[in-house]
Design a protein around this motif. Sequence first.
Motif, PDB file in Angstrom:
ATOM      1  N   ASP A   1       0.875  -0.978  -0.253  1.00 57.88           N
ATOM      2  CA  ASP A   1       0.017   0.006   0.316  1.00 57.88           C
ATOM      3  C   ASP A   1       0.846   1.598  -0.106  1.00 57.88           C
ATOM      4  OD1 ASP A   1       0.944  -0.512   2.957  1.00 57.88           O
ATOM      5  OD2 ASP A   1      -1.152   0.538   3.358  1.00 57.88           O
ATOM      6  N   SER A   2       2.340   0.974   0.093  1.00 58.61           N
ATOM      7  CA  SER A   2       3.234   2.361   0.040  1.00 58.61           C
ATOM      8  C   SER A   2       3.732   2.754  -1.234  1.00 58.61           C
ATOM      9  CB  SER A   2       3.781   1.878   0.923  1.00 58.61           C
ATOM     10  OG  SER A   2       5.105   1.431   0.129  1.00 58.61           O
ATOM     11  N   ILE A   3       3.114   1.381  -2.283  1.00 56.04           N
ATOM     12  CA  ILE A   3       3.929   1.508  -3.735  1.00 56.04           C
ATOM     13  C   ILE A   3       3.216   3.475  -4.760  1.00 56.04           C
ATOM     14  CG2 ILE A   3       3.719   1.548  -6.221  1.00 56.04           C
ATOM     15  CD1 ILE A   3       3.669  -1.642  -5.053  1.00 56.04           C
ATOM     16  N   LYS A   4       4.562   4.259  -4.871  1.00 54.89           N
ATOM     17  CA  LYS A   4       4.138   5.835  -5.137  1.00 54.89           C
ATOM     18  C   LYS A   4       3.639   5.463  -6.393  1.00 54.89           C
ATOM     19  CE  LYS A   4       3.178   7.317  -1.201  1.00 54.89           C
ATOM     20  NZ  LYS A   4       1.883   8.197  -1.192  1.00 54.89           N
ATOM     21  N   ILE A   5       5.486   4.904  -7.321  1.00 56.72           N
ATOM     22  CA  ILE A   5       5.504   3.966  -8.562  1.00 56.72           C
ATOM     23  C   ILE A   5       5.701   3.308  -9.194  1.00 56.72           C
ATOM     24  CG2 ILE A   5       6.944   5.989 -10.554  1.00 56.72           C
ATOM     25  CD1 ILE A   5       7.576   8.293  -8.911  1.00 56.72           C
ATOM     26  N   ILE A   6       5.229   2.851 -10.570  1.00 59.53           N
ATOM     27  CA  ILE A   6       5.552   2.145 -11.007  1.00 59.53           C
ATOM     28  C   ILE A   6       5.801   2.206 -12.546  1.00 59.53           C
ATOM     29  CG2 ILE A   6       4.924  -0.316 -11.988  1.00 59.53           C
ATOM     30  CD1 ILE A   6       2.569  -0.381  -9.429  1.00 59.53           C
ATOM     31  N   GLU A   7       7.061   1.954 -12.986  1.00 63.23           N
ATOM     32  CA  GLU A   7       7.429   2.367 -14.338  1.00 63.23           C
ATOM     33  C   GLU A   7       8.158   1.139 -14.973  1.00 63.23           C
ATOM     34  OE1 GLU A   7       9.922   5.951 -15.328  1.00 63.23           O
ATOM     35  OE2 GLU A   7       8.951   6.101 -14.503  1.00 63.23           O
ATOM     36  N   ALA A   8       8.142   1.074 -16.279  1.00 65.12           N
ATOM     37  CA  ALA A   8       9.024   0.255 -16.924  1.00 65.12           C
ATOM     38  C   ALA A   8      10.709   0.916 -17.812  1.00 65.12           C
ATOM     39  CB  ALA A   8       7.776   0.133 -18.627  1.00 65.12           C
TER      40      ALA A   8
ATOM     41  N   ALA B   1      18.243  10.626  -8.015  1.00 63.94           N
ATOM     42  CA  ALA B   1      19.235  12.581  -7.972  1.00 63.94           C
ATOM     43  C   ALA B   1      17.703  13.137  -7.811  1.00 63.94           C
ATOM     44  CB  ALA B   1      19.902  12.403  -9.019  1.00 63.94           C
ATOM     45  N   ASP B   2      16.454  12.596  -8.509  1.00 56.67           N
ATOM     46  CA  ASP B   2      15.811  13.576  -8.080  1.00 56.67           C
ATOM     47  C   ASP B   2      14.954  14.304  -6.813  1.00 56.67           C
ATOM     48  OD1 ASP B   2      12.721  15.098  -8.290  1.00 56.67           O
ATOM     49  OD2 ASP B   2      11.600  13.520  -9.354  1.00 56.67           O
ATOM     50  N   SER B   3      15.069  15.565  -5.880  1.00 55.51           N
ATOM     51  CA  SER B   3      14.778  15.728  -4.801  1.00 55.51           C
ATOM     52  C   SER B   3      13.073  16.043  -4.742  1.00 55.51           C
ATOM     53  CB  SER B   3      14.956  17.161  -4.524  1.00 55.51           C
ATOM     54  OG  SER B   3      14.664  17.910  -5.206  1.00 55.51           O
ATOM     55  N   SER B   4      12.406  15.636  -5.180  1.00 56.42           N
ATOM     56  CA  SER B   4      11.260  15.704  -4.934  1.00 56.42           C
ATOM     57  C   SER B   4      10.385  14.879  -5.347  1.00 56.42           C
ATOM     58  CB  SER B   4      10.321  15.895  -6.566  1.00 56.42           C
ATOM     59  OG  SER B   4      10.405  14.921  -7.742  1.00 56.42           O
ATOM     60  N   LEU B   5      11.891  13.296  -4.831  1.00 55.25           N
ATOM     61  CA  LEU B   5      11.403  11.537  -4.706  1.00 55.25           C
ATOM     62  C   LEU B   5      11.831  11.840  -3.056  1.00 55.25           C
ATOM     63  CD1 LEU B   5      12.125   9.521  -8.024  1.00 55.25           C
ATOM     64  CD2 LEU B   5       9.938  10.924  -6.866  1.00 55.25           C
ATOM     65  N   SER B   6      12.567  12.571  -1.954  1.00 54.34           N
ATOM     66  CA  SER B   6      12.463  13.058  -0.231  1.00 54.34           C
ATOM     67  C   SER B   6      11.737  11.100   0.088  1.00 54.34           C
ATOM     68  CB  SER B   6      12.649  13.785  -0.349  1.00 54.34           C
ATOM     69  OG  SER B   6      11.396  14.728   0.090  1.00 54.34           O
ATOM     70  N   ASP B   7      10.323  11.934  -0.221  1.00 57.21           N
ATOM     71  CA  ASP B   7       9.745  10.599   0.514  1.00 57.21           C
ATOM     72  C   ASP B   7       9.724   9.130   0.232  1.00 57.21           C
ATOM     73  OD1 ASP B   7       8.622  11.204  -1.834  1.00 57.21           O
ATOM     74  OD2 ASP B   7       6.053  10.298  -0.361  1.00 57.21           O
ATOM     75  N   ILE B   8      10.519   8.282  -0.558  1.00 51.88           N
ATOM     76  CA  ILE B   8      10.898   7.199  -1.178  1.00 51.88           C
ATOM     77  C   ILE B   8      11.558   6.550  -0.396  1.00 51.88           C
ATOM     78  CG2 ILE B   8      11.599   6.153  -3.102  1.00 51.88           C
ATOM     79  CD1 ILE B   8       9.378   7.167  -3.811  1.00 51.88           C
ATOM     80  N   LYS B   9      11.747   5.635  -0.150  1.00 52.31           N
ATOM     81  CA  LYS B   9      12.466   4.799   1.322  1.00 52.31           C
ATOM     82  C   LYS B   9      13.713   3.245   0.756  1.00 52.31           C
ATOM     83  CE  LYS B   9      12.277   8.653   3.495  1.00 52.31           C
ATOM     84  NZ  LYS B   9      12.820   9.475   3.557  1.00 52.31           N
ATOM     85  N   PHE B  10      11.771   2.523  -0.229  1.00 47.02           N
ATOM     86  CA  PHE B  10      12.415   1.201  -0.656  1.00 47.02           C
ATOM     87  C   PHE B  10      12.206   0.926  -2.212  1.00 47.02           C
ATOM     88  CE2 PHE B  10      11.188   1.238   3.984  1.00 47.02           C
ATOM     89  CZ  PHE B  10      12.162   0.208   4.087  1.00 47.02           C
ATOM     90  N   PHE B  11      12.748   0.350  -3.010  1.00 47.13           N
ATOM     91  CA  PHE B  11      12.206   0.437  -4.498  1.00 47.13           C
ATOM     92  C   PHE B  11      12.472  -0.959  -4.118  1.00 47.13           C
ATOM     93  CE2 PHE B  11      16.829   0.269  -4.685  1.00 47.13           C
ATOM     94  CZ  PHE B  11      17.723   0.122  -5.382  1.00 47.13           C
ATOM     95  N   ASP B  12      11.559  -1.934  -5.687  1.00 54.93           N
ATOM     96  CA  ASP B  12      12.471  -2.746  -6.380  1.00 54.93           C
ATOM     97  C   ASP B  12      12.943  -3.277  -7.513  1.00 54.93           C
ATOM     98  OD1 ASP B  12       9.481  -3.072  -5.178  1.00 54.93           O
ATOM     99  OD2 ASP B  12       9.511  -4.773  -6.169  1.00 54.93           O
ATOM    100  N   TRP B  13      13.231  -4.239  -8.608  1.00 58.01           N
ATOM    101  CA  TRP B  13      12.937  -4.312  -9.730  1.00 58.01           C
ATOM    102  C   TRP B  13      12.778  -4.949 -10.638  1.00 58.01           C
ATOM    103  CZ3 TRP B  13      17.238  -6.871 -11.358  1.00 58.01           C
ATOM    104  CH2 TRP B  13      18.027  -6.394 -10.437  1.00 58.01           C
ATOM    105  N   TYR B  14      12.156  -6.125 -11.621  1.00 61.52           N
ATOM    106  CA  TYR B  14      12.059  -6.580 -12.076  1.00 61.52           C
ATOM    107  C   TYR B  14      12.503  -6.951 -13.870  1.00 61.52           C
ATOM    108  CZ  TYR B  14       8.945  -7.285  -8.131  1.00 61.52           C
ATOM    109  OH  TYR B  14       8.742  -7.236  -6.777  1.00 61.52           O
ATOM    110  N   SER B  15      13.630  -7.483 -13.288  1.00 56.57           N
ATOM    111  CA  SER B  15      14.826  -7.119 -15.064  1.00 56.57           C
ATOM    112  C   SER B  15      13.707  -8.812 -16.861  1.00 56.57           C
ATOM    113  CB  SER B  15      15.648  -8.194 -15.132  1.00 56.57           C
ATOM    114  OG  SER B  15      16.473  -8.546 -16.407  1.00 56.57           O
ATOM    115  N   MET B  16      13.467  -8.075 -17.679  1.00 53.43           N
ATOM    116  CA  MET B  16      12.181  -8.623 -18.050  1.00 53.43           C
ATOM    117  C   MET B  16      13.520  -8.785 -19.822  1.00 53.43           C
ATOM    118  SD  MET B  16       9.407  -8.346 -16.468  1.00 53.43           S
ATOM    119  CE  MET B  16       7.992  -8.241 -17.637  1.00 53.43           C
ATOM    120  N   ASP B  17      12.550  -9.625 -20.252  1.00 49.76           N
ATOM    121  CA  ASP B  17      13.551  -9.963 -21.514  1.00 49.76           C
ATOM    122  C   ASP B  17      13.586  -8.838 -22.797  1.00 49.76           C
ATOM    123  OD1 ASP B  17      15.044 -12.647 -21.401  1.00 49.76           O
ATOM    124  OD2 ASP B  17      12.421 -13.168 -21.614  1.00 49.76           O
ATOM    125  N   THR B  18      11.805  -8.462 -23.147  1.00 50.93           N
ATOM    126  CA  THR B  18      11.461  -7.263 -23.989  1.00 50.93           C
ATOM    127  C   THR B  18      10.847  -5.800 -22.692  1.00 50.93           C
ATOM    128  OG1 THR B  18       9.830  -8.321 -24.037  1.00 50.93           O
ATOM    129  CG2 THR B  18      11.874  -9.331 -25.685  1.00 50.93           C
TER     130      THR B  18
END
Length: 91
Positions: free
Chosen positions: A37-44, A57-74
Amino acid sequence: MTAIKIKSGILSWSEDNVINASNDCGVFILRTSPTTDSIKIIEASENLNKDLVVRIADSSLSDIKFFDWYSMDTFDEAIELARSWNEKYIS
């Protein structure tokens, strides 16, 4: 069908973790806490590492504390997965 090659797991939002992200295309998620429920951005992304370096480096994202990523074929698969997850978790 969407094929995730590698999942990072939820990581703390730090420069060290970001620079170790894959250079593959995929999807990244930015969060304020490790919960769904804390997800703010999901982006390809065409290059996860490059796009995450820009984001940390984006100072407007100062509330972001965690992230995850998913590698894909395409990138097309990444776009579809990001669209699906945005509908499910953000909309």
